[in-house]
Design a protein around this motif. Structure first.
Motif, PDB file in Angstrom:
ATOM      1  N   GLY A  40      48.298  65.391  81.785  1.00 42.64           N
ATOM      2  CA  GLY A  40      48.067  64.008  82.179  1.00 42.64           C
ATOM      3  C   GLY A  40      49.243  63.469  82.957  1.00 42.64           C
ATOM      4  O   GLY A  40      49.085  62.801  83.974  1.00 42.64           O
ATOM      5  N   ILE A  44      49.320  61.933  86.640  1.00 41.50           N
ATOM      6  CA  ILE A  44      49.848  60.615  87.007  1.00 41.50           C
ATOM      7  C   ILE A  44      50.835  60.754  88.164  1.00 41.50           C
ATOM      8  O   ILE A  44      50.811  59.977  89.117  1.00 41.50           O
ATOM      9  CB  ILE A  44      50.539  59.964  85.790  1.00 41.50           C
ATOM     10  CG1 ILE A  44      49.514  59.710  84.688  1.00 41.50           C
ATOM     11  CG2 ILE A  44      51.219  58.671  86.176  1.00 41.50           C
ATOM     12  CD1 ILE A  44      48.405  58.789  85.081  1.00 41.50           C
ATOM     13  N   ARG A  47      48.904  61.141  91.203  1.00 40.99           N
ATOM     14  CA  ARG A  47      48.246  59.896  91.616  1.00 40.99           C
ATOM     15  C   ARG A  47      49.259  58.935  92.221  1.00 40.99           C
ATOM     16  O   ARG A  47      48.943  58.200  93.155  1.00 40.99           O
ATOM     17  CB  ARG A  47      47.542  59.222  90.439  1.00 40.99           C
ATOM     18  CG  ARG A  47      46.119  59.603  90.083  1.00 40.99           C
ATOM     19  CD  ARG A  47      45.108  59.837  91.154  1.00 40.99           C
ATOM     20  NE  ARG A  47      45.156  59.027  92.343  1.00 40.99           N
ATOM     21  CZ  ARG A  47      44.519  59.341  93.472  1.00 40.99           C
ATOM     22  NH1 ARG A  47      43.774  60.425  93.550  1.00 40.99           N
ATOM     23  NH2 ARG A  47      44.597  58.577  94.522  1.00 40.99           N
TER      24      ARG A  47
END
Ligand code: HEA
Ligand code: HEA
Ligand code: CU
Lengths: 610, 206, 349, 115
Positions: A40, A44, A47
């Motif tokens: 994750g 992130i 992103r």
């Protein structure tokens, strides 16, 4: 080892040497959760990099490493181990068994996964992670400089061996260890779908094993399978990868389907609608799962006949999946639907997954796939099915089984906040990606240029990802603040299946007496048609238990040592590593270990206390 | 080890390998493993068949393979399959000596096979077929070599069993072990059937 | 879930109005191939929306109707299943899928058909009715060879309008993928294997193309342009590429002459102008008419200098070396840039 | 304390008469299948070694012989025809199915020839 000795062990040593399926299940969950957070985090970071055009938060090379490790980590080290965690803990309880068929191999599988995962991530610290995508297409991967892909190959090889072992273990457990009366067609659907998923593991992973072996020999020992100048062919890798890779996505989704089947039936307080159709659909999905892998390769130039066949075969999967979707809806129909957090995730799954599924069918349209392929449309598709399906399933299972596993219930209020934030964040992140793809944004790009109409949607997408992060942290908070919630944890949801008949914490032998199963949803049947207690299938007797052993850790460690030897071509190290592993195997095979017995008195004592 | 007395003495069941739950688990699990191995070798065969024309400047199948050598190797492996069948029959008869003897025969035949295979690789190497010479070479060595590694593993495994249990007599614990080892051995032979057909015979004749 | 409901019609409007930058979006097709694919996308989308509407309708009804109400403790009837229903929801999806599968199979074959009419390559009005372009992908640039014209161009792919373009895809290193969303879906450039595809561009224009297969650190910068011009212009372009006009082969301006000298000293081993030079990097015969520099930058003088000085900064991992001040001093650089800017073959007629 | 099975005690006694008889029979069947396998293997080698057999015939012929031999191995030597081998059959045949798909794909669909 005697019963007394088995009772008095140092905690850490106990966990290192345990062969108890429940402890191994919990370790899988912990390991998987760790890697989920890691994957994750990588997401992130990606992103953030994609938040603005031509942003330079990370370099292009780092971005490629992030995306590769994100995909690899999430699939191999997060989603699968988390599912394995539930399968390990729950399957024996659901079928009324005292343990899995091969406790030793079960532990070995876990340690192989853990060490494989750690090995893979060591690459970050020694000169760069793998950077050729989780699919590691050759020749980019076979010629990638540095050692990143060597870590990929060996890390996955070790972890993959663990998965294969786990799969075989579940298959034999489910076939041989069911309690009396638990026929195949009385098995809970989670067990059934795990069974089919294990079959897929058995037949899909060997293709990956060979793919990785070839890539390893090519990178480290100069083999020429993929070297065009030497008569090699680069498409072979893609086939081997996807012959594994497509079944892999059903390995992920089927157990999640199983979880939803349990959760929806429990919280609608209804028997699963069309049980046998559900089982049949699961089998069909498993079968078709092996016939469609080339839909990832429509643009690679197999020719129109092949493309057409694989397109139609892929579309066919929508039919059994649709059967499942409608059966779930009809399970809810006429029920008394309780909106617990576990059920919210199951209910959130239905529309989310269907949206991902239908874009899958769009992708399967081969002629249109030429436009979709390798764009963010694909990214949107698979996050919809994976997060809306697999991750929601995992969260649903977490809230559902947590009381049984850890002896306390998770806070519902926080849980619901978590659900809504995650749901909204998830749709925000990935819905816009469909359009990004169609508007010309390829996937696996480290950035994009301004003025191509991609800016605002990328920004929205990143905001969604932030929201998911907040939600995830809320889940962690929820786990820590809920520890006091210890009332009615043995059967908190008015459960239907055997796992809820055990006391909590579940004793190491699970069932003092093996239960006698008389119906599907055995516990529900006894509660509403019998006296609320399971009938026993055997008298109270001493219970045979396997001994713990450190050998699985040693064997896995040996392979890691050997892997380092291979990566850096230090042959003595390789030999030492294999010697450790095979030595431990040798010890295991010449030292007979017959376990120990728990005396009846101790069982009776447990019963009174619990 | 055991902190309890053995009370029951066991009489020989018709299928000692499947008389206990552990045995049945082992039996089934091992078969499933072989199911997976099928795909494993399928992938190797596929790779070989896809690449077998990729000889570039190196030697190709018809420059290398001799049918006589392969025929001898085939006969050896086939016979070893039979000896292991006899071993199992003796096991079911309760004739432990016979079991051990036939298993030793199997091991010996396996070693002979390996010897030929090493000789064969050695010869090909000297005929100019290095592991990295061509895609054909790499895929050939990988396929046949993986099979060879299986033979080597099988030989070591059975040898360990034979030494470990040389005096124990047949028990409910070692019966499944011998039985699975024999299954493994047969499987090696099954794979070889495809190897001699697809690699050698087709290499020369097709 | 309400949230989703609002997004659905909204997204549909977004889709149908053809969003995205013109010439980059698959939703704004500019040629028959992309149109064929767009109508398949639309067809599949309608079917999917139909499915979604049905599923969502049942779903919302069920959630509303059968939610647990306070104080309700009844035990629902334990239903086993229903044959009729199960038959229905097996049959209808099959029919829906057939509606999609049949046109898809037909289109798949149409798109794979790269044969051209055998009668002869010229149609009645004397124009070529197809042009073959061999597309060789490199890390991280594109090379376009026109075998019938014996010319090679880099980065900008000129094509005549209203002509069937037959593309033959190859790769010199790793796998790449050739995608011009507004004209046609992608096919891969696979090392060792040739893939064929075709498309047509009825309108003149510049269409953006991208590499869509991860090919290394500068993958995201591996853009190119397809420039459709009318067939006459194309013919001029092609013959000038084959035999460049004098301004290209023998530059006139004094500075440009010096620039040519620098070029011959530093660049020619990799880049060709006309027939003259290596083919490790893109052919620069028409550099002065390039839409973009290095596939993605504005071709200004400043950018060109920055690029030449530090190519690895702008496209990490590409094959071109950096030219620092020792290799090319400022004066030489200016000359080189002037020379390059003058490499024009269309306008200088 | 109840009694436990000692798994390391040597098994005693002789097999029953019927088992004996079965094993005798089995011995014979296995020998016959072995001889048959030797025979078909030799046929396979011969058909390739001798120039008399055209390769258009020899290739399918040896492939069929190989399949026959594998079936024999699985069902006789490895007893896949015995009672209680349902799941074994499922897994082995599934494995063969996936393996066959893999082999066919890697022979045909690797981009060299377009289908
Ligand atoms: C859990 C994981 C998961 C699941 C379940 C699926 C499910 C499906 N996937 Fe997906 N897929 C991935 C994970 C998954 N996928 C991943 C990770 C990738 C990318 C890999 C990579 O390249 O990195 C991928 C990529 C991918 C591609 C390749 C795209 C490309 O690269 O060009 C394709 C193409 O056909 C595809 C198709 C499908 C289909 C048809 C289904 C079907 O199973 C869906 C079936 C479900 C439904 C259809 C909804 C319910 C049905 C009904 C309500 C009935 C009525 C419906 C109709 C009549 C349509 N997927
Ligand atoms: C199980 C599979 C899985 C899951 C769950 C996810 C989850 C997410 N994925 Fe991804 N993804 C893949 C599998 C998965 N993904 C695969 C296979 C690829 C293809 C890779 C490739 O191309 O090779 C991919 C690719 C991929 C891309 C495309 C990259 C590219 O092509 O360039 C993107 C971009 O947006 C993305 C985003 C996300 C996001 C935002 C999430 C989010 O849902 C993440 C949610 C998780 C969290 C929010 C946890 C956050 C935790 C922290 C931040 C740390 C806090 C920690 C503590 C407090 C201890 N993923
Ligand atoms: Cu797939």
């Amino acid at each position: 080892m005697s019963y007394e000795k088995a009772q008095s062990k140092n905690v850490i040593w106990d966990w290192l040497t345990t062969v108890d399926h429940k402890k191994i299940g919990i370790m899988y969950l912990a390991g998987g959760a760790f890697f989920f957070a890691l994957g994750g985090l990588e997401a992130i970071l990606m992103r953030i990099q994609l938040m603005f055009p031509e942003f330079t938060f990370v370099q292009a090379q780092t971005f490629n490493e992030l995306l590769t490790m994100h995909g690899t980590t999430m699939i191999f080290l997060a989603a699968m181990p988390l599912l394995f965690g539930f399968m390990n803990f729950i399957i024996p309880l659901q079928i009324g068994a005292r343990d899995v068929a091969f406790p030793f191999l079960n532990a070995l599988g876990f340690w192989l996964f853990l060490f494989g995962g750690i090995l893979l991530n060591v690459s970050w610290f020694v000169g760069g992670a793998p950077d050729a995508g989780w699919t590691a297409y050759v020749p980019l991967s076979s010629e990638s400089p540095g050692h990143g892909l060597d870590y990929y190959v060996l890390g996955l090889q070790i972890g993959g061996a663990g998965t294969l072992i786990g799969g075989i273990n579940f298959l034999v457990t489910i076939i041989n260890m069911r309690a009396p009366g638990m026929s195949m067609m009385r098995m809970p659907l989670f067990t059934w779908s795990s069974f089919v998923a294990s079959m897929l593991i058995l037949f899909a992973f060997p293709a990956l094993t060979i793919g990785l072996l070839l890539l390893m020999l090519e990178r480290l020992f100069g083999a020429t399978y993929f070297a065009v100048d030497f008569g090699g062919n680069v498409i072979i890798w893609q086939h081997l990868f996807w012959i594994f890779g497509h079944p892999e996505v059903y390995i992920l989704i089927l157990p999640a389907f199983g979880i939803f089947s349990e959760v929806l039936a429990t919280f609608a307080k209804k028997r699963l609608f069309g049980y046998s159709a559900m089982v049949f659909a699961t089998l069909i999905i498993g079968f078709l799962g092996f016939m469609v892998w080339a839909h990832h390769m429509f643009t690679v130039g197999m020719g129109p006949v092949a493309n057409a066949i694989f397109a139609v075969a892929t579309m066919a999967i929508a039919v059994p999946t649709g059967i499942k979707i409608f059966n779930w809806l009809l399970t809810l129909w006429g029920g008394r639907i309780q909106f617990t957090t576990a059920n919210l995730f199951a209910l959130g799954f239905l529309p989310s997954f269907v949206m991902g599924g239908v874009t899958g069918v769009m992708l399967a349209t081969s002629a249109a796939n030429y436009q979709f392929h390798d764009t963010y449309f694909v990214v949107a598709h698979f996050h919809y099915v994976i997060i809306g399906g697999v991750v929601f399933g995992l969260f649903s299972g977490t809230f559902y089984w947590w009381p049984k596993m850890f002896g306390y219930r998770l806070n519902e209020t926080l849980g619901k906040w978590f659900f809504w934030l995650f749901l909204i964040g998830f749709h925000l992140t990935f819905f816009v990606q469909h359009f990004l793809g169609l508007m010309g944004m390829p996937r696996r790009v480290a950035s994009y240029l301004p003025g191509q109409g991609l800016d605002s949607m990328n920004f929205i997408s990143t905001m969604g990802a932030f929201l998911m992060t907040v939600a995830f942290i809320l889940l962690l908070v929820c786990i820590f603040v809920s520890t006091k919630n210890r009332t009615n944890v043995a059967d908190p949801w008015d459960g239907r299946t055997l796992e809820w008949t055990t006391p909590t914490p579940v004793p190491e032998y699970n069932f003092a007496q093996t239960p006698l199963v008389r119906e599907l949803d055995a516990y529900w049947h006894e509660k509403y048609e019998g006296d609320g207690k399971m009938k026993a299938a055997e008298p109270l007797e001493d219970i045979h238990m396997p001994n713990g052993t450190i050998l699985p850790v040693v064997m896995s460690l040996g392979l890691v040592v050997a892997a380092f030897g291979l990566i850096y071509l230090v042959h003595p190290l390789t030999i030492v590593g294999f010697a450790i592993t095979f030595g431990a195997m040798f010890v295991r095979s010449i030292k007979e270990d017959h376990g120990y017995h728990i005396p009846v008195e101790a069982i009776k004592r447990d019963k009174e206390e619990g | 080890m055991a902190d309890h007395q053995a009370v029951e003495q066991h009489t020989l069941p018709p299928n000692p390998e499947k008389a206990t739950l552990e045995g049945r688990n082992k039996y089934l699990g091992f078969w499933f493993f072989l199911g997976g191995e099928t795909v494993l070798f399928g992938s190797l065969f596929g790779t070989y068949l896809g690449l077998r024309d990729g000889v570039v400047d190196g030697p190709g199948p018809s420059d290398l393979f001799h049918l006589d050598l392969v025929f001898i190797m085939t006969m050896i492996l086939l016979t070893s399959s039979l000896t292991s069948v006899f071993a199992v029959i003796n096991m079911k008869r309760g004739n432990y000596k016979g079991l051990l003897m036939w298993m030793w025969a199997t091991v010996l035949l396996g070693v002979a096979f390996l010897g030929f295979e090493i000789y064969e690789f050695y010869e090909y190497y000297h005929l100019g077929l290095g592991f990295t010479t061509s895609a054909f070479a790499s895929s050939f060595y990988t396929l046949v070599g993986t099979h060879g590694a299986h033979v080597a593993f099988g030989v070591s495994w059975i040898t360990v069993l034979l030494i470990r249990y040389r005096k124990s007599g047949l028990t409910l614990t070692n019966a499944p072990k011998f039985y699975t080892a024999v299954l493994y051995w047969h499987f090696i032979d099954v794979v070889w059937v495809f190897i001699f057909t697809v690699v050698y015979l087709l290499g020369i004749g097709g | 879930m309400k949230y989703l409901w609002r997004l659905l019609p909204l997204s549909l409007i977004l889709l149908m109005s053809g969003c995205g930058v013109q010439n980059l979006s698959a939703l704004d097709p500019q040629g028959p191939v992309a149109e064929m694919q767009y109508s398949l996308i639309q067809l599949s989308l309608y079917i999917m929306i139909f499915v979604l509407v049905i599923v969502f309708a049942i779903y919302i009804f069920v959630l509303y109707r059968f939610r647990e109400r306070p104080g309700d403790t009844h035990i629902p009837k334990q239903v086993h299943g229903n044959r009729t229903l199960e038959t229905i929801w097996t049959t209808i999806p099959i029919l829906l899928l057939l509606m999609l599968a049949i046109p898809n199979v037909m289109d798949t074959f149409t798109l794979a058909d790269v044969s051209v009419n055998e009668e002869g390559e010229e149609s009645e009005d004397g124009e070529m009715d197809h042009v073959v372009v061999e597309v060789m992908a490199h890390q991280f640039w594109w090379e376009f060879t026109y075998p019938d014209y014996d010319i090679t161009a880099g980065q900008d792919m000129y094509i005549p309008t209203d002509t069937r373009i037959i593309i033959e895809l190859q790769s010199s290193d790793v796998q790449h993928s050739f995608w011009v969303p507004a004209l046609a879906g992608k096919q891969d450039n696979v090392p060792g294997i040739q893939n064929d595809m075709w498309f047509e561009a009825p309108e003149e224009g510049v269409y953006m193309g991208k590499c869509t297969e991860l090919c290394g650190p500068s993958h995201w910068l591996m853009d190119f342009k397809v420039i459709a011009v009318d067939p006459d212009t194309f013919e001029t372009w092609a013959s000038n590429m084959a035999e460049p006009p004098s301004n290209v082969t023998e530059p006139e301006g004094e500075v440009a002459v010096d620039g040519r000298g620098v070029f011959e000293q530093s660049c020619i081993s990799c880049h060709a102008v006309g027939d003259d030079g290596g083919n490790i990097g893109p052919n620069l015969t028409n550099y002065g008419e390039r839409e973009v520099l290095a596939g993605y930058m504005d071709p200004t003088d400043e950018n060109l200098e920055a690029w030449l000085r530090d190519t690895q900064e702008y496209k990490p991992g590409n094959e071109m070396p950096n030219f620092d001040h020792e290799a090319i001093n400022d004066e030489e650089m200016a000359a080189l840039i002037e020379y390059l800017n003058e490499l024009k073959i269309l306008e200088e007629e | 304390m109840s009694s436990h099975v000692d798994p390391s005690a040597p098994l005693q006694g002789k097999p029953s008469k019927s088992t004996e008889r079965k094993l005798k029979n089995e011995m014979r069947t296995q020998l016959i299948s072995f001889v048959f396998m030797i025979f078909i293997t030799s046929m396979a080698f011969l058909s390739i070694a001798s120039d008399a057999v055209p390769s258009g015939f020899a290739i399918p012929f040896i492939l069929i012989l190989a399949s026959v031999q594998v079936i024999l191995q699985l069902y006789f030597f490895m007893h896949m025809n015995a009672k209680g081998t349902g799941w074994v059959n499922v897994m082995i045949w599934s494995g063969l199915f996936v393996a066959a798909l893999t082999v066919a794909t890697l022979m045909l669909l690797i981009g060299v020839v377009k289908y």
